[in-house]
Design a protein around this motif. Structure first.
Motif, short mmCIF file in Angstrom:
data_model
loop_
_atom_site.label_atom_id
_atom_site.label_comp_id
_atom_site.label_asym_id
_atom_site.label_seq_id
_atom_site.Cartn_x
_atom_site.Cartn_y
_atom_site.Cartn_z
N ALA A 1 0.65 -1.29 -0.12
CA ALA A 1 0.29 -0.07 -0.60
C ALA A 1 0.67 1.43 -0.09
O ALA A 1 0.67 2.36 -0.46
N GLY A 2 2.09 0.97 0.31
CA GLY A 2 2.80 2.25 0.41
C GLY A 2 2.37 3.09 1.93
O GLY A 2 3.51 4.42 1.63
N LEU A 3 2.71 2.12 2.95
CA LEU A 3 2.07 2.60 4.14
C LEU A 3 3.43 2.27 5.14
O LEU A 3 3.08 2.98 5.76
N GLU A 4 4.20 1.61 4.53
CA GLU A 4 5.38 1.19 5.19
C GLU A 4 6.44 1.49 4.24
O GLU A 4 6.07 0.97 2.92
N THR A 5 7.98 1.70 4.54
CA THR A 5 8.80 2.04 3.48
C THR A 5 9.85 0.37 3.67
O THR A 5 10.45 0.31 4.66
N PHE B 1 8.02 0.70 -5.96
CA PHE B 1 9.32 0.52 -4.76
C PHE B 1 10.51 0.40 -5.41
O PHE B 1 10.81 -1.37 -6.03
N ASP B 2 11.68 0.82 -4.75
CA ASP B 2 13.40 -0.49 -5.42
C ASP B 2 13.98 -0.02 -4.68
O ASP B 2 14.69 1.27 -4.53
N ALA B 3 13.74 -0.25 -2.95
CA ALA B 3 14.94 0.16 -2.04
C ALA B 3 16.67 0.36 -2.82
O ALA B 3 16.56 1.19 -2.56
N GLU B 4 16.79 -0.34 -3.65
CA GLU B 4 18.50 -0.15 -4.63
C GLU B 4 18.14 1.26 -5.17
O GLU B 4 19.37 2.47 -4.95
N ARG B 5 17.52 1.44 -5.91
CA ARG B 5 17.35 2.81 -6.64
C ARG B 5 16.40 4.22 -5.75
O ARG B 5 16.32 5.31 -6.55
N LYS B 6 16.49 3.55 -5.21
CA LYS B 6 15.84 4.64 -3.22
C LYS B 6 14.93 4.86 -4.27
O LYS B 6 14.08 6.32 -3.91
N LEU B 7 13.61 3.82 -4.81
CA LEU B 7 12.15 4.96 -5.63
C LEU B 7 11.40 4.57 -4.35
O LEU B 7 10.88 3.29 -4.35
N ASN B 8 10.40 4.97 -4.30
CA ASN B 8 9.18 4.78 -3.61
C ASN B 8 8.38 6.13 -3.78
O ASN B 8 7.45 6.95 -3.21
N VAL B 9 7.13 5.40 -4.77
CA VAL B 9 6.08 6.22 -4.98
C VAL B 9 5.16 5.83 -3.72
O VAL B 9 4.42 5.34 -3.25
N PRO B 10 4.49 7.37 -3.52
CA PRO B 10 3.60 7.31 -2.15
C PRO B 10 2.29 6.82 -2.61
O PRO B 10 1.62 6.34 -3.59
#
Length: 402
Positions: A51-55, A69-78
């Motif tokens: 859901a994007g409620l946790e990173t 979401f991509d941890a390596e690319r630091k991508l996190n769509v809200p």
């Protein structure tokens, strides 16, 4: 079907505590996937990551052609840009808004003005039988009505993915069945993709196209409901899906036997991971697989006979729930009141009871109590990799000691 939604290598930690541990989870387009497991297994945290409620600290999450979401690319769509619908355990309705405004809230946030004008709210309310409640406030609704409104709100914007976080757990048994049936019908009608979190195996079997059973942040088994029901891959899964009876087995002089010394034929049982040489195994079976008999002459041919002692019995109308002890094992069974009620009424704890079961009802595993099994089923690997190069679950046969 294509796996348009995918979780790969997902890791979520809280301090030193790893809650989701290198999780891979393909989700097919239009699929109703159920995450099943006890409290603390990581299922709700996985849902909140979707859901994007946790990173998360590691891994990727993809919705169709978009990586959200991509941890390596630091991508996190809200969360508000992931095009999801969410149905919470606590309903989470705005108390100062009418039902109409609650259902229409996702359309307002997404600025879907055409949908607000063209009757989408009324249509969503009709789908969950709430069209007569549109001008009421949440405080004027029952729990079941509130949850149906929450479902309508989750579906009104036609999201890519609908997430259900134990939405039935706050309802009483009758309402739980009604809302569950309604969710099932809506999925059949609309074909939306869903992930549903629950600790209730009956909900999982009733709703899921596939079930992912979780343990300690990993997937223990991922398969269709009938395969999970018939062929649990571990004792942990067997216990969680209703095989509550546990029988410890030992290799005796003439074959397998219980701790009380009753012989157990495993030639027709489904056996997993029990070595040819060794001393112990564990058998699992369901309470309705056990039969109660007035004497050994009533035992069906080929059944395993257990000589037990009565612990307790409880009246349930048309049946009795009976607890017996066999050596070191305590077992439960359900028997018709009309057949054995008269005898059970006069029975007292400690009395001898003859119990039997068909050997084919047994699911047998190596005795590894408490062991964590790091396993994803073959079907999940196939969806994740596109390959099917692992053997399917097979019934092995175990007989007398070597």
């Amino acid at each position: 079907m294509t796996s348009h939604f995918a979780v790969s290598g997902l890791v979520k930690k809280y301090g030193d505590n790893t809650v989701v541990d290198d999780l891979d989870l393909p989700i097919e387009d239009g699929e109703f996937l159920v995450l099943l497991g006890p409290s603390g297994c990581g299922k709700t945290t996985t849902l909140r990551c979707l859901a994007g409620l946790e990173t998360p600290q590691g891994g990727t999450i993809s919705f169709k052609d978009q990586v959200v979401f991509d941890a390596e690319r630091k991508l996190n769509v809200p969360a508000h840009k992931r095009n999801i619908g969410m149905v919470f355990q606590s309903y989470a309705l705005w108390p100062h808004m009418t039902v109409r405004k609650n259902i229409g809230y996702p359309l307002k946030v997404r600025k879907m003005r055409d949908a607000l004008r063209d009757g989408s709210v009324d249509e969503a309310a009709r789908m969950v039988d709430c069209e007569g409640l549109l001008d009421r406030y949440p405080s004027q609704l029952s729990g079941g009505q509130q949850q149906r409104v929450a479902v309508a709100r989750g579906l009104v914007s036609r999201p890519d993915l609908v997430l259900f976080d134990e939405p039935l757990s706050n309802l009483d048994a009758r309402l739980r069945d009604q809302v569950r049936s309604q969710i099932h019908q809506l999925h059949r009608q609309l074909g939306f993709t869903a992930v549903f979190v629950t600790h209730d195996q009956s909900e999982a079997f009733a709703l899921g196209d596939r079930i992912a059973i979780m343990k300690a942040g990993k997937i223990e088994q991922y398969d269709e409901p009938d395969q999970v029901f018939e062929f649990p891959v571990s004792e942990y899964v067997a216990a969680f899906i209703g095989m509550s009876n546990r029988i410890e087995l030992r290799r005796g002089q003439h074959g397998w036997e219980t701790t009380k010394g009753d012989a157990v034929d495993l030639s027709r049982a489904v056996v997993r991971g029990v070595p040819d040489r060794g001393t112990d195994a564990v058998a699992r079976l369901r309470p309705d697989d056990l039969l109660l008999h007035a004497g050994e002459n009533e035992v069906p041919s080929g059944n395993v006979v257990l000589h037990t002692e009565l612990v307790d019995h409880e009246y349930g109308g048309r049946y009795y729930d009976v607890t017996v002890r066999s050596g070191e094992d305590t077992l439960m069974l359900r028997t018709p009141a009309g057949e054995h009620g008269g005898t059970l009424k006069k029975s007292r704890p400690g009395e001898k009871m003859i119990v039997s079961f068909a050997p084919s009802a047994l699911r047998v595993f190596a005795d590894e109590a408490g062991a964590t099994v790091d396993r994803v089923s073959n079907s999940a690997k196939t969806r994740a990799t596109g390959r099917d190069d692992a053997p399917v679950i097979e019934a092995e046969h175990a007989g007398s000691p070597s």
